[in-house]
Design a protein around this motif. Structure first.
Motif, short mmCIF file in Angstrom:
data_model
loop_
_atom_site.label_atom_id
_atom_site.label_comp_id
_atom_site.label_asym_id
_atom_site.label_seq_id
_atom_site.Cartn_x
_atom_site.Cartn_y
_atom_site.Cartn_z
N GLY A 24 -4.20 5.55 -2.70
CA GLY A 24 -3.37 5.80 -1.53
C GLY A 24 -4.14 6.61 -0.52
N GLY A 25 -3.75 6.52 0.76
CA GLY A 25 -4.53 7.25 1.73
C GLY A 25 -3.91 7.32 3.10
N ALA A 26 -4.60 8.01 3.97
CA ALA A 26 -4.26 8.19 5.38
C ALA A 26 -5.56 7.96 6.15
CB ALA A 26 -3.70 9.60 5.61
N PRO A 27 -5.53 7.97 7.50
CA PRO A 27 -6.76 7.68 8.24
C PRO A 27 -7.94 8.56 7.86
CG PRO A 27 -4.88 7.62 9.71
CD PRO A 27 -4.38 8.13 8.39
N ASP A 28 -7.69 9.79 7.49
CA ASP A 28 -8.80 10.71 7.25
C ASP A 28 -9.17 10.87 5.78
OD1 ASP A 28 -6.19 11.84 7.22
OD2 ASP A 28 -7.09 13.81 6.96
N GLY A 29 -8.45 10.25 4.87
CA GLY A 29 -8.78 10.43 3.46
C GLY A 29 -8.10 9.41 2.57
N VAL A 30 -8.69 9.20 1.40
CA VAL A 30 -8.18 8.22 0.44
C VAL A 30 -8.36 8.77 -0.96
CG1 VAL A 30 -10.41 7.01 0.45
CG2 VAL A 30 -8.34 5.81 -0.31
N TYR A 31 -7.39 8.47 -1.83
CA TYR A 31 -7.45 8.86 -3.23
C TYR A 31 -7.85 7.66 -4.08
CZ TYR A 31 -4.59 13.00 -2.09
OH TYR A 31 -4.10 14.17 -1.57
N GLY A 32 -8.48 7.96 -5.23
CA GLY A 32 -8.79 6.93 -6.20
C GLY A 32 -9.07 7.54 -7.55
N PRO A 33 -8.87 6.77 -8.64
CA PRO A 33 -9.17 7.28 -9.98
C PRO A 33 -10.66 7.32 -10.23
CG PRO A 33 -8.55 4.98 -10.09
CD PRO A 33 -8.36 5.39 -8.66
N GLY A 78 -13.36 10.47 2.32
CA GLY A 78 -12.94 10.21 3.68
C GLY A 78 -14.13 9.90 4.56
N PRO A 79 -13.87 9.31 5.71
CA PRO A 79 -12.56 8.91 6.24
C PRO A 79 -12.09 7.59 5.63
CG PRO A 79 -14.27 8.28 7.79
CD PRO A 79 -14.97 9.01 6.66
N HIS A 80 -10.95 7.09 6.12
CA HIS A 80 -10.35 5.89 5.54
C HIS A 80 -9.72 5.03 6.63
CE1 HIS A 80 -8.64 3.24 2.61
NE2 HIS A 80 -7.39 3.65 2.80
N PRO A 81 -10.52 4.43 7.48
CA PRO A 81 -9.95 3.62 8.57
C PRO A 81 -9.23 2.37 8.10
CG PRO A 81 -12.35 3.45 8.55
CD PRO A 81 -11.99 4.55 7.61
N MET A 82 -9.34 2.00 6.82
CA MET A 82 -8.61 0.84 6.31
C MET A 82 -7.22 1.20 5.82
SD MET A 82 -11.49 -1.52 4.42
CE MET A 82 -11.57 -0.50 2.95
N TYR A 83 -6.70 2.36 6.21
CA TYR A 83 -5.38 2.81 5.77
C TYR A 83 -4.28 1.84 6.25
CZ TYR A 83 -4.26 4.18 10.55
OH TYR A 83 -4.00 4.15 11.90
N GLY A 84 -3.12 1.94 5.61
CA GLY A 84 -1.94 1.27 6.14
C GLY A 84 -1.42 0.10 5.32
N GLY A 85 -2.04 -0.23 4.18
CA GLY A 85 -1.52 -1.30 3.34
C GLY A 85 -2.44 -2.50 3.29
N GLY A 103 0.81 -1.21 0.00
CA GLY A 103 0.00 0.00 0.00
C GLY A 103 0.84 1.25 0.00
N GLU A 104 0.15 2.36 -0.10
CA GLU A 104 0.78 3.67 -0.11
C GLU A 104 0.09 4.55 0.92
OE1 GLU A 104 2.47 4.15 -4.55
OE2 GLU A 104 0.40 4.78 -4.28
N THR A 105 0.75 4.73 2.06
CA THR A 105 0.20 5.58 3.11
C THR A 105 0.68 7.00 2.91
OG1 THR A 105 0.14 3.73 4.65
CG2 THR A 105 0.03 5.94 5.59
N ILE A 106 -0.25 7.94 2.88
CA ILE A 106 0.06 9.34 2.64
C ILE A 106 0.14 10.07 3.97
CG2 ILE A 106 -0.72 11.47 1.54
CD1 ILE A 106 -2.26 9.70 -0.44
N SER A 107 1.27 10.70 4.23
CA SER A 107 1.40 11.53 5.42
C SER A 107 0.80 12.89 5.16
CB SER A 107 2.88 11.68 5.80
OG SER A 107 3.45 10.43 6.09
N ARG A 108 0.22 13.50 6.19
CA ARG A 108 -0.40 14.81 6.04
C ARG A 108 0.61 15.81 5.48
NH1 ARG A 108 -4.75 16.90 6.95
NH2 ARG A 108 -5.52 15.07 8.06
N GLY A 109 0.19 16.54 4.48
CA GLY A 109 1.05 17.54 3.86
C GLY A 109 1.79 17.01 2.65
N GLU A 110 1.97 15.67 2.55
CA GLU A 110 2.70 15.13 1.42
C GLU A 110 1.82 15.00 0.18
OE1 GLU A 110 4.54 11.47 2.45
OE2 GLU A 110 5.94 12.37 3.87
N TYR A 135 -8.59 -5.45 1.89
CA TYR A 135 -8.00 -6.34 2.89
C TYR A 135 -6.90 -5.59 3.66
CZ TYR A 135 -10.40 -10.32 0.79
OH TYR A 135 -11.36 -11.20 0.33
N PRO A 136 -7.27 -4.72 4.59
CA PRO A 136 -6.26 -3.94 5.32
C PRO A 136 -5.42 -4.84 6.23
CG PRO A 136 -8.43 -3.64 6.30
CD PRO A 136 -8.64 -4.43 5.05
N GLY A 137 -4.10 -4.76 6.05
CA GLY A 137 -3.21 -5.62 6.81
C GLY A 137 -3.25 -5.37 8.30
N ARG A 138 -3.62 -4.17 8.71
CA ARG A 138 -3.62 -3.83 10.14
C ARG A 138 -4.87 -4.30 10.86
NH1 ARG A 138 -6.58 0.80 10.58
NH2 ARG A 138 -5.71 1.28 12.64
#
Length: 294
Positions: A267-276, A237-244, A58-65, A209-212
């Motif tokens: 890709g995403g973080a806990p509060d948001g997710v991107y998609g095409p 958002g939100p995106h609690p399945m973040y993390g890979g 997965g691709e976890t996005i840090s805030r600001g990145e 299938y979030p690994g966490r």
């Protein structure tokens, strides 16, 4: 590998897309990803031990990145729940198994638009100049159960290969999907393809299938609201399945008992997710891969 530009105006033989594709062009790269021991459908390369040791990709996005919007509310793991894997449309999905850069990974994917087409994330198929091999789709995976499908063709947009090395962003995510062909037809059905199928303020259900959560052994689902639509990309958002592990999982909407896949997890973080946001290029690429990338 094949990189080509084709003009398509044709009918798909499958009932999922019954109207002719309009004349258009799509740039793509397509390859055979079978890898080791393709003939071993019941096991082969992907033994139970290999699956257990594969890394949730997965691709976890840090805030600001990646430019995600500000956090909208507090999140808990319980905001995501196990999906009823034996029910539609969840049964159309499963775990994606693949090798990239010599490392075994897992992600998420699903049957979409045609009984022999599986869609996932492009970053689970092509990365750092490498094409994924040993790709299998484990439909209905749940704690080790499910049906293993072999993949004989996979394609990504050529634009993805040009931006795949960039940091995750909304602009990059618009190309982040892959199209794969199975050697056998789905026995459980498929999502319909939703072209530009969601808009700002719409709610979508996101699967993967979030690994966490439970070690990635079970499909989970979450409800997210589309906050931004820019170009051919979404932020929700939100995106609690973040993390890979959830990469490539479907975003879907349901109306009149028809389930339409409108995006996949990029890709995403806990509060948001991107998609095409799927487009006519997506439909064209599905037709191309269904026909073996001639």
């Amino acid at each position: 590998m094949r990189v080509t530009r084709l003009i398509w105006s044709m009918l798909l033989s499958a009932p999922a897309l019954m109207t002719p594709l309009s004349a258009g062009a799509v740039d793509f790269t397509c390859w055979s990803p079978g890898g080791a021991l393709l003939a071993g459908a019941a096991g082969g390369y992907w033994t139970a031990e290999r699956i257990a040791n594969a890394i949730p990709f997965g691709e976890t996005i840090s805030r600001g990145e990646g430019g995600l919007s500000e956090q909208r509310r507090s999140l808990k793991d319980t905001d995501a729940e196990r999906a009823p894997i034996n029910e539609a449309p969840y049964k159309f999905g499963g775990k994606l198994l693949f090798t990239l850069g010599g490392v075994d990974y897992t992600a998420s994917a699903q049957f979409v638009a045609d009984d022999r087409i599986v869609m996932g994330a492009a970053h689970s198929a092509w990365g750092n100049g490498n094409q994924a091999t040993n790709i299998r789709f484990y439909q209905g995976y749940a704690g080790g159960g499910g049906t293993l499908y072999q993949i004989d063709r996979v394609a990504v947009l050529l634009r993805w290969t040009e931006v795949s090395g960039n940091p995750p962003s909304m602009a990059r995510s618009q190309f982040d999907y892959s199209v794969m062909r199975t050697t056998q037809a789905s026995a459980v059905g498929k999502y319909e393809l939703g072209i530009d199928g969601a808009h700002v303020d719409d709610n979508v259900t996101i699967t993967g299938y979030p690994g966490r959560l439970d070690g990635g052994e079970y499909m989970y689902r979450e409800t997210a609201r589309i906050a931004v639509q820019a170009g051919t990309a979404y932020e929700a958002g939100p995106h609690p399945m973040y993390g890979g592990g959830a990469s490539g999982g479907a975003w879907f909407v349901t109306a009149n008992n028809v389930h339409k896949a409108v995006s996949v997890v990029s890709g995403g973080a806990p509060d948001g997710v991107y998609g095409p946001s799927f487009t006519q290029d997506t439909a064209d690429l599905i037709a191309i891969v269904k026909n073996g990338c001639p």
